[in-house]
Design an enzyme around this catalytic site. Structure first.
Site, PDB file in Angstrom:
ATOM      1  N   SER A 105      52.553  50.936  54.928  1.00 13.71           N
ATOM      2  CA  SER A 105      51.016  51.598  54.608  1.00 13.71           C
ATOM      3  C   SER A 105      50.262  50.804  55.602  1.00 13.71           C
ATOM      4  O   SER A 105      50.369  51.284  56.655  1.00 13.71           O
ATOM      5  CB  SER A 105      50.816  51.048  52.920  1.00 13.71           C
ATOM      6  OG  SER A 105      49.754  51.789  52.583  1.00 13.71           O
ATOM      7  N   LYS A 128      28.881  55.030  37.102  1.00 20.40           N
ATOM      8  CA  LYS A 128      28.745  53.460  37.434  1.00 20.40           C
ATOM      9  C   LYS A 128      29.951  52.812  36.822  1.00 20.40           C
ATOM     10  O   LYS A 128      30.050  51.688  37.342  1.00 20.40           O
ATOM     11  CB  LYS A 128      27.518  53.233  36.846  1.00 20.40           C
ATOM     12  CG  LYS A 128      26.724  51.801  37.425  1.00 20.40           C
ATOM     13  CD  LYS A 128      26.756  51.994  38.817  1.00 20.40           C
ATOM     14  CE  LYS A 128      26.589  50.344  39.593  1.00 20.40           C
ATOM     15  NZ  LYS A 128      26.794  50.525  40.906  1.00 20.40           N
TER      16      LYS A 128
END
Lengths: 200, 316
Positions: free
Chosen positions: B133, B185
């Protein structure tokens, strides 16, 4: 001449008085017969060799041991002598500050002879090594005892040298240790403060 | 008096005798001489190859180092900056042993390596145990990638994960009071299910990072994105498979990487290799840091901040 003096065994008086009567030791040094100064350096030579051998007895050695008792011994002897000269100089300095007459040569001789008890660490510890009875503990214990004996000789010698009471002699004796400790404390303290100031 | 002197002579003789006996005693109990090897490092000069090590998860150091020592990706970039200024460095071996890490930290290292590559400094990635990765992302910035046959690499993809503890909260009767300025949020909140619009938003974010990943690999490897995409589905692979997929350039050890670096940089085979070394003072300061650096076990075990990270990372 030298051989005759050696055969007379007068030189043994320094060692004898060191063990049995430290006040007489100083009187003998003061007589300057035979000359005590150079002879006194045999004591750090003996104690440094005894110290190396004692510590070597406490653990299994490699063949490096032979280097230790030859070249290493000379190194330790020079280092010990250097420390003795420095400490004697500091003691003499304080003695003069206290209003006494300075005599560095006699002070060095006195401090050298006062180290003689330390040579006995070797036979003492060797007994415990053979018996296998806490040799390391005994080494530490008897090192302390012999240091106290050594200090006792030096204090009485200083007392005799300057006609001082034991308290002031003790103060003169511990002055080099105090001086070194305080100096090192401030040196380390200032080094740490400087390092932290730089880093933070 | 003479008697006392003779006694003293006896005492001194006893001391000498004890010393002789002690020497004999010690000599008889001598251990076999142990070979003492002294490693002397000779200073190296001239054009050579430098080594940079990227080990463990890649990320910025969250906690400020009390002794101002660079950590995480910042330490790697600091080392690369030093090498960039050093005119003797003709090639850099990036030794990677990492499962990847956060997107931003990985990209910072990639961009820094790319900058060095543009300056004609030869970059060789040497993959260790794992370079997956983000570890592979960093390697792709290099001119040449070398891995061992058994190196774990690949895992090209982006991941973000957070636990859903709604059932647990309900079981214990815990309710969260959330006052928020916008509907997203409290995205990835663990006390409720994820809404579809939130999932869509995060997917967009993941896709953007993934596309950037692919573009950067394609750029670094000088390949088309379409050639990489079939293998860029998060799959892990060994070094050998990666070579077949053209994700790496060769199979070899770290030592082979050093030879390759010298070859690509046109250096002699005995050119110096500048290993990343800390001075003894730095070593002491690093060890001192663990004394100052208080560790909060609770924080390490359950750090909510971790769930808001996008990662190029192999997650087992």
């Amino acid at each position: 001449m030298i051989l005759a003096k050696f055969k007379s065994l007068l030189w043994t008086d320094f060692f004898l008085y060191t063990i049995v009567d430290p006040r007489s030791l100083y009187r003998q040094i003061g007589k300057n017969d035979p000359k005590p100064f150079l002879l006194s350096f045999t004591v750090p030579a003996i104690t440094s060799l005894a110290g190396i051998l004692t510590q070597s007895l406490l653990s299994v050695q490699s063949s490096f041991f032979y280097t230790k008792i030859t070249y290493g011994w000379i190194l330790v002897f020079i280092f010990d002598s250097f420390l003795i000269i420095i400490s004697a100089a500091l003691m003499d300095m304080l003695a003069q500050l206290l209003g006494n007459k300075g005599n560095i040569r006699e002070m060095i001789s006195l401090i050298n002879y006062s180290h003689l008890p330390r040579a006995f660490i070797l036979p003492i510890v060797y007994i415990f090594v053979i018996l296998q009875f806490a040799p390391v503990f005994m080494y530490v214990f008897f090192s302390t005892v012999l240091f106290i004996w050594s200090a006792f000789i030096a204090i009485l010698g200083i007392s005799e040298m300057h006609s001082l009471d034991t308290g002031k002699s003790l103060l003169i004796f511990i002055f080099p240790y105090l001086f070194t400790s305080v100096s090192f404390f401030f040196m380390i303290f200032l080094a740490v403060v400087s390092a932290l100031s730089y880093l933070v | 008096m003479d008697r006392n002197r003779k006694i003293l002579i006896s005492i001194l003789s006893m001391l000498v005798f004890t010393a002789v006996i002690a020497i004999v005693h010690i000599s008889m109990n001598l251990n076999e001489q142990t070979a003492v090897t002294l490693s002397m490092k000779t200073p190296q000069f001239g054009a050579g190859v430098a080594i940079v090590r990227i080990e463990g998860p890649i990320g910025f150091s969250v906690d400020r180092s009390p002794l101002h020592l660079a950590r995480g990706s910042e330490a790697v970039i600091k080392r690369l900056n030093e090498l960039e200024k050093n005119s003797n460095i003709r090639a850099v071996i990036v030794r990677i042993n990492s499962p990847g890490g956060t997107v931003a930290a990985t990209q910072e290292i990639y961009n820094k390596l790319w900058k060095l590559r543009k300056k004609n400094i030869q970059l060789i990635a040497s993959m260790g145990e794992i370079a997956a990765s983000g570890g592979y992302y960093v390697a792709s910035a290099c001119n040449y990638i070398m891995a061992n046959q058994g190196t774990i690499t690949g895992s090209i993809g982006v991941i973000a994960a957070a636990p859903n503890l709604k059932g647990l909260f309900e079981r214990f009767g815990i309710k969260m009071n959330v006052i928020k300025s916008g509907k997203f949020k409290d995205i990835m909140s663990s006390h409720r299910d994820m809404r579809d619009d939130e999932r869509e938003l995060l997917q967009q974010l993941i896709d953007l990072s993934y596309n950037r990943f692919l573009k950067d690999i394609a750029l670094g490897r000088n390949m088309n994105e379409s050639d990489i995409r079939p293998y860029a589905d998060g799959r892990v692979m060994t070094g050998e498979t990666a070579l077949q997929c053209k994700l790496i350039d060769g199979i070899g050890t770290f030592e082979d990487s050093v030879y390759k670096a010298k070859e690509l940089a046109g250096l002699a085979s005995d050119a110096p290799v500048y290993e990343e070394e800390k001075s003894p003072i730095e070593e002491i300061l690093f060890s001192m840091e663990t004394l100052f650096y208080g560790r909060n076990i609770l924080k390490e075990q359950f750090n909510m901040d971790d769930y808001y990270r996008l990662e190029y990372r192999l997650v087992p």
